[in-house]
Design an enzyme around this catalytic site. Structure first.
Site, PDB file in Angstrom:
ATOM      1  N   ASN A  70       0.875  -1.182   0.000  1.00 49.66           N
ATOM      2  CA  ASN A  70       0.000   0.000   0.000  1.00 49.66           C
ATOM      3  C   ASN A  70       0.906   1.224   0.000  1.00 49.66           C
ATOM      4  OD1 ASN A  70      -1.786   2.044   0.494  1.00 49.66           O
ATOM      5  ND2 ASN A  70      -2.329   1.397   2.574  1.00 49.66           N
ATOM      6  N   TRP A  71       1.042   1.818  -1.177  1.00 44.60           N
ATOM      7  CA  TRP A  71       2.008   2.916  -1.321  1.00 44.60           C
ATOM      8  C   TRP A  71       1.477   4.237  -0.767  1.00 44.60           C
ATOM      9  CZ3 TRP A  71       4.464   2.307  -6.906  1.00 44.60           C
ATOM     10  CH2 TRP A  71       5.119   1.077  -6.981  1.00 44.60           C
ATOM     11  N   LYS A  72       0.203   4.275  -0.424  1.00 40.42           N
ATOM     12  CA  LYS A  72      -0.417   5.504   0.112  1.00 40.42           C
ATOM     13  C   LYS A  72      -0.130   6.686  -0.831  1.00 40.42           C
ATOM     14  CE  LYS A  72      -0.258   3.430   4.635  1.00 40.42           C
ATOM     15  NZ  LYS A  72      -0.258   3.593   6.072  1.00 40.42           N
ATOM     16  N   HIS A 102      -9.717   1.405   4.608  1.00 40.13           N
ATOM     17  CA  HIS A 102      -8.453   1.601   5.339  1.00 40.13           C
ATOM     18  C   HIS A 102      -8.695   2.589   6.486  1.00 40.13           C
ATOM     19  CE1 HIS A 102      -4.357   2.802   6.267  1.00 40.13           C
ATOM     20  NE2 HIS A 102      -3.970   1.677   5.693  1.00 40.13           N
ATOM     21  N   GLU A 148      -7.064   5.001   7.497  1.00 42.28           N
ATOM     22  CA  GLU A 148      -6.823   6.416   7.150  1.00 42.28           C
ATOM     23  C   GLU A 148      -8.024   7.001   6.404  1.00 42.28           C
ATOM     24  OE1 GLU A 148      -3.000   5.764   5.324  1.00 42.28           O
ATOM     25  OE2 GLU A 148      -2.156   5.331   7.302  1.00 42.28           O
ATOM     26  N   GLU A 189      -5.586  -4.545  10.555  1.00 41.31           N
ATOM     27  CA  GLU A 189      -4.566  -3.515  10.768  1.00 41.31           C
ATOM     28  C   GLU A 189      -4.890  -2.747  12.043  1.00 41.31           C
ATOM     29  OE1 GLU A 189      -2.528  -2.483   6.770  1.00 41.31           O
ATOM     30  OE2 GLU A 189      -4.213  -1.155   7.043  1.00 41.31           O
ATOM     31  N   GLY A 202       2.248   2.582  10.764  1.00 41.43           N
ATOM     32  CA  GLY A 202       3.228   3.649  10.594  1.00 41.43           C
ATOM     33  C   GLY A 202       3.888   4.082  11.893  1.00 41.43           C
ATOM     34  N   SER A 243       3.173  -1.833  10.387  1.00 40.14           N
ATOM     35  CA  SER A 243       4.621  -1.891  10.596  1.00 40.14           C
ATOM     36  C   SER A 243       5.222  -3.262  10.282  1.00 40.14           C
ATOM     37  CB  SER A 243       4.978  -1.449  12.018  1.00 40.14           C
ATOM     38  OG  SER A 243       4.566  -0.103  12.226  1.00 40.14           O
ATOM     39  N   GLY A 289       2.727  -1.080   4.324  1.00 38.34           N
ATOM     40  CA  GLY A 289       2.759   0.341   3.973  1.00 38.34           C
ATOM     41  C   GLY A 289       4.187   0.796   3.708  1.00 38.34           C
ATOM     42  N   GLY A 290       4.781   1.452   4.704  1.00 33.19           N
ATOM     43  CA  GLY A 290       6.105   2.068   4.541  1.00 33.19           C
ATOM     44  C   GLY A 290       7.147   1.159   3.913  1.00 33.19           C
TER      45      GLY A 290
HETATM   46  P1  PGA Z   1       2.617   0.529   7.665  1.00 34.63           P
HETATM   47  O1  PGA Z   1       1.174   0.733   6.987  1.00 34.63           O
HETATM   48  O2  PGA Z   1       3.176  -0.782   7.142  1.00 34.63           O
HETATM   49  O3  PGA Z   1       3.434   1.718   7.209  1.00 34.63           O
HETATM   50  O4  PGA Z   1       2.411   0.497   9.129  1.00 34.63           O
HETATM   51  C1  PGA Z   1       0.308  -0.346   6.773  1.00 34.63           C
HETATM   52  C2  PGA Z   1      -0.978   0.158   6.142  1.00 34.63           C
HETATM   53  O5  PGA Z   1      -1.462   1.220   6.543  1.00 34.63           O
HETATM   54  O6  PGA Z   1      -1.548  -0.493   5.256  1.00 34.63           O
END
Ligand code: PGA
Length: 248
Positions: free
Chosen positions: A9-11, A94, A96, A164, A170, A209, A230-231
């Site tokens: 997930n590149w956001k 998600h 977010e 999640e 994050g 994470s 994500g990251g």
């Molecule tokens: P993260 O994000 O790996 O940076 O914690 C995961 C996500 O939000 O899908």
């Protein structure tokens, strides 16, 4: 157990140059390794991504979609358009989106129905906040999110749920493999009770994470069927190590 799935997930990250570099590296390295792999760049990079990975086993997904197929919805992107341009996955609900855009379970349910109708494979995100975990409500919060999104659907084969925990996204904090396993088992139990969901073929990904150095112990747990990353998905070597951990 079904094949593990690792999704990046590149956001809201990347440019045409970084997308070309990152995907070029991934496309060369990811062979059919017994793992399903997908990347979810921002909308504006989806067309580019579909072209770069065309001859690799990597699939492309979107990070969200509209709950409508077509019409006067300024700024929205329809799941029909996403399928048409070569996307096969879509992340829905998600945290977010729930936190910054006020997405309710009802809206997630409507998006899910539209995505399935369009032929996309949905990844439905659920997870509790730190306060909800500390007050002992994590399981009931996650069950309510699952029911809210899934209970009125006509029928879902090969569902993917991403657990999640909001407190782990994050932040560098990861749920321990045991905490994640316990919630994944709970999610599968809840899915068994929802009519129209084929719980036997559903996969539950862990997200929050996930890194090269914790992926292996997470994937060793019985009910962890992959990861939503994500990251660490923005760094080719990290993401490839996570895919490698899933293929063992
Ligand atoms: P993260 O994000 O790996 O940076 O914690 C995961 C996500 O939000 O899908």
């Amino acid at each position: 157990m079904s094949q593990l799935l690792v999704v990046g997930n590149w956001k809201m990250n990347g440019s045409e140059a970084t997308v070309a570099a990152l995907l070029g590296e991934l496309a060369l390295a990811v062979q059919t390794s017994g793992v399903d792999v997908a990347v979810c760049p921002a909308y504006v990079h989806l067309g580019q991504a579909v072209k770069v990975v065309a001859s690799s086993p990597i699939a492309v997904g979107a990070q969200d979609c509209s709950h409508r197929a077509t019409g006067a919805y300024t700024g929205e992107v329809s799941p029909v358009m996403l399928f048409d341009m070569g996307c096969r996955w879509v992340i829905l609900g998600h945290s977010e989106r729930r936190q910054y855009h006020g997405e309710s379970d009802a809206l997630v349910a409507a998006k899910l129905a539209a995505a399935i109708e369009a032929g996309l494979s949905p990844i439905v995100c659920v997870g509790e906040t730190r306060e909800q975990r500390e007050s002992g409500d994590a399981e009931s919060v996650v069950a309510a999110q699952l029911l809210g999104a899934l209970k009125a659907q006509a029928g879902i084969d090969s569902l993917v749920v991403a657990y999640e925990p909001v407190w782990a996204i994050g932040t560098g904090l990861t749920a321990s493999p045991q905490q994640a396993q316990a919630m994944h088992a709970h999610i599968k139990l809840v899915l068994e009770g929802i009519a129209g969901v084929d719980a036997a073929t559903a996969r539950v990904l862990y997200g929050g994470s996930v890194k090269a150095d914790n992926a292996r112990e997470l994937f060793a747990e019985e009910d962890i069927d992959g990861a939503l990353v994500g990251g660490a998905s923005l760094v080719a070597s990290e993401f490839l190590s996570i895919v490698g951990a899933a293929s063992i």
